[in-house]
Design a protein around this motif. Sequence first.
Motif, PDB file in Angstrom:
ATOM      1  N   MET A  43       0.857  -1.188   0.000  1.00  0.00           N
ATOM      2  CA  MET A  43       0.000   0.000   0.000  1.00  0.00           C
ATOM      3  C   MET A  43       0.896   1.241   0.000  1.00  0.00           C
ATOM      4  N   PRO A  44       0.451   2.332  -0.606  1.00  0.00           N
ATOM      5  CA  PRO A  44       1.306   3.516  -0.718  1.00  0.00           C
ATOM      6  C   PRO A  44       1.224   4.495   0.450  1.00  0.00           C
ATOM      7  N   TYR A  45       0.254   4.334   1.356  1.00  0.00           N
ATOM      8  CA  TYR A  45       0.079   5.331   2.403  1.00  0.00           C
ATOM      9  C   TYR A  45      -0.572   4.744   3.639  1.00  0.00           C
ATOM     10  N   SER A  46      -0.519   5.552   4.697  1.00  0.00           N
ATOM     11  CA  SER A  46      -1.095   5.192   5.988  1.00  0.00           C
ATOM     12  C   SER A  46      -2.462   5.850   6.164  1.00  0.00           C
ATOM     13  N   ILE A  47      -3.148   5.473   7.210  1.00  0.00           N
ATOM     14  CA  ILE A  47      -4.423   6.110   7.541  1.00  0.00           C
ATOM     15  C   ILE A  47      -4.196   7.592   7.845  1.00  0.00           C
ATOM     16  N   TRP A  48      -3.108   7.915   8.527  1.00  0.00           N
ATOM     17  CA  TRP A  48      -2.796   9.321   8.790  1.00  0.00           C
ATOM     18  C   TRP A  48      -2.672  10.098   7.485  1.00  0.00           C
ATOM     19  N   GLN A  49      -1.958   9.554   6.526  1.00  0.00           N
ATOM     20  CA  GLN A  49      -1.782  10.254   5.263  1.00  0.00           C
ATOM     21  C   GLN A  49      -3.119  10.438   4.535  1.00  0.00           C
ATOM     22  N   LEU A  50      -3.985   9.446   4.614  1.00  0.00           N
ATOM     23  CA  LEU A  50      -5.318   9.581   4.011  1.00  0.00           C
ATOM     24  C   LEU A  50      -6.142  10.648   4.732  1.00  0.00           C
ATOM     25  N   ALA A  51      -6.106  10.641   6.063  1.00  0.00           N
ATOM     26  CA  ALA A  51      -6.864  11.639   6.822  1.00  0.00           C
ATOM     27  C   ALA A  51      -6.357  13.050   6.518  1.00  0.00           C
ATOM     28  N   MET A  73      -3.172  25.280  -5.477  1.00  0.00           N
ATOM     29  CA  MET A  73      -2.114  24.464  -4.886  1.00  0.00           C
ATOM     30  C   MET A  73      -1.513  23.569  -5.975  1.00  0.00           C
ATOM     31  N   LYS A  74      -0.299  23.045  -5.712  1.00  0.00           N
ATOM     32  CA  LYS A  74       0.366  22.161  -6.673  1.00  0.00           C
ATOM     33  C   LYS A  74      -0.053  20.715  -6.411  1.00  0.00           C
ATOM     34  N   TRP A  75      -0.496  20.063  -7.466  1.00  0.00           N
ATOM     35  CA  TRP A  75      -0.861  18.649  -7.392  1.00  0.00           C
ATOM     36  C   TRP A  75       0.330  17.809  -7.823  1.00  0.00           C
ATOM     37  N   PRO A  76       0.638  16.735  -7.157  1.00  0.00           N
ATOM     38  CA  PRO A  76       0.061  16.202  -5.922  1.00  0.00           C
ATOM     39  C   PRO A  76       0.785  16.669  -4.661  1.00  0.00           C
ATOM     40  N   HIS A  77       1.905  17.368  -4.858  1.00  0.00           N
ATOM     41  CA  HIS A  77       2.804  17.726  -3.755  1.00  0.00           C
ATOM     42  C   HIS A  77       2.086  18.367  -2.569  1.00  0.00           C
ATOM     43  N   ASP A  78       1.252  19.351  -2.807  1.00  0.00           N
ATOM     44  CA  ASP A  78       0.616  20.095  -1.713  1.00  0.00           C
ATOM     45  C   ASP A  78      -0.562  19.360  -1.074  1.00  0.00           C
ATOM     46  N   TYR A  79      -0.993  18.278  -1.678  1.00  0.00           N
ATOM     47  CA  TYR A  79      -2.200  17.590  -1.210  1.00  0.00           C
ATOM     48  C   TYR A  79      -1.932  16.334  -0.382  1.00  0.00           C
ATOM     49  N   TRP A  80      -0.710  15.868  -0.369  1.00  0.00           N
ATOM     50  CA  TRP A  80      -0.376  14.631   0.351  1.00  0.00           C
ATOM     51  C   TRP A  80       0.767  14.885   1.336  1.00  0.00           C
ATOM     52  N   PRO A  81       0.564  14.520   2.601  1.00  0.00           N
ATOM     53  CA  PRO A  81       1.651  14.681   3.569  1.00  0.00           C
ATOM     54  C   PRO A  81       2.731  13.633   3.349  1.00  0.00           C
ATOM     55  N   LYS A  82       3.962  14.021   3.612  1.00  0.00           N
ATOM     56  CA  LYS A  82       5.073  13.068   3.493  1.00  0.00           C
ATOM     57  C   LYS A  82       5.169  12.183   4.728  1.00  0.00           C
ATOM     58  N   GLU A  83       4.853  12.752   5.884  1.00  0.00           N
ATOM     59  CA  GLU A  83       4.955  12.006   7.140  1.00  0.00           C
ATOM     60  C   GLU A  83       3.912  10.887   7.172  1.00  0.00           C
ATOM     61  N   ARG A  84       4.351   9.708   7.531  1.00  0.00           N
ATOM     62  CA  ARG A  84       3.440   8.563   7.580  1.00  0.00           C
ATOM     63  C   ARG A  84       2.542   8.568   8.810  1.00  0.00           C
ATOM     64  N   ALA A  85       2.997   9.246   9.859  1.00  0.00           N
ATOM     65  CA  ALA A  85       2.251   9.248  11.118  1.00  0.00           C
ATOM     66  C   ALA A  85       2.143  10.676  11.650  1.00  0.00           C
ATOM     67  N   PRO A  86       1.114  10.939  12.440  1.00  0.00           N
ATOM     68  CA  PRO A  86       1.037  12.268  13.062  1.00  0.00           C
ATOM     69  C   PRO A  86       2.188  12.441  14.040  1.00  0.00           C
ATOM     70  N   LYS A  87       2.626  13.690  14.229  1.00  0.00           N
ATOM     71  CA  LYS A  87       3.731  13.959  15.154  1.00  0.00           C
ATOM     72  C   LYS A  87       3.381  13.561  16.573  1.00  0.00           C
ATOM     73  N   ASN A  88       2.118  13.740  16.919  1.00  0.00           N
ATOM     74  CA  ASN A  88       1.664  13.428  18.275  1.00  0.00           C
ATOM     75  C   ASN A  88       0.137  13.396  18.292  1.00  0.00           C
ATOM     76  N   GLU A  89      -0.414  13.144  19.440  1.00  0.00           N
ATOM     77  CA  GLU A  89      -1.865  13.065  19.601  1.00  0.00           C
ATOM     78  C   GLU A  89      -2.533  14.392  19.251  1.00  0.00           C
ATOM     79  N   ASP A  90      -1.887  15.495  19.589  1.00  0.00           N
ATOM     80  CA  ASP A  90      -2.460  16.807  19.270  1.00  0.00           C
ATOM     81  C   ASP A  90      -2.590  17.007  17.759  1.00  0.00           C
TER      82      ASP A  90
END
Length: 159
Positions: A43-51, A73-90
């Motif tokens: 799979m190419p992404y995580s649930i965080w990246q989808l959210a 915005m620039k597609w796809p660069h500006d629309y998809w986060p690079k980080e696989r997980a959130p930094k923290n709960e906040d």
Amino acid sequence: MNDKKLIVQSLRDGLLKGNAHVTFEEAIRNLPAEKRGEVPENMPYSIWQLAEHIRITQWDILDFSRNPHYKEMKWPHDYWPKERAPKNEDAWKKCMHEIKEDLHAFIALLEAPDANLFEPFAHGDGQHLFREALLIIDHNSYHVGEIVALRRLLGVWHG
């Protein structure tokens, strides 16, 4: 009920209710924190990246729909986060909050007494509020389905 009210109610229902599928809230309910950034095999992404993608794209559609000075915005660069997980709960909570708030802000555009659902935006190339509502419904439901599929692959779907 007049036609405009019926159309707006139908769009509101499409934005907020699952109808034939689960809602975003149902798709993320009881998701273990440690699974938010996990990417299943092949799979190419995580649930965080989808959210985050849902949040970013929905914000962009809202901004386009209400801002005559909208900056594309620039597609796809500006629309998809690079980080696989959130930094923290906040960060996770902020994403969830903004998805909900932006969705309600878009619904407020639809429900505004002077809203013309089919009048093209002056700053677009034919887009109008009705089209943008359908775009959010379509885009979000597609990615909510992917969240459910990822949860199944991760063994944490109990729907």
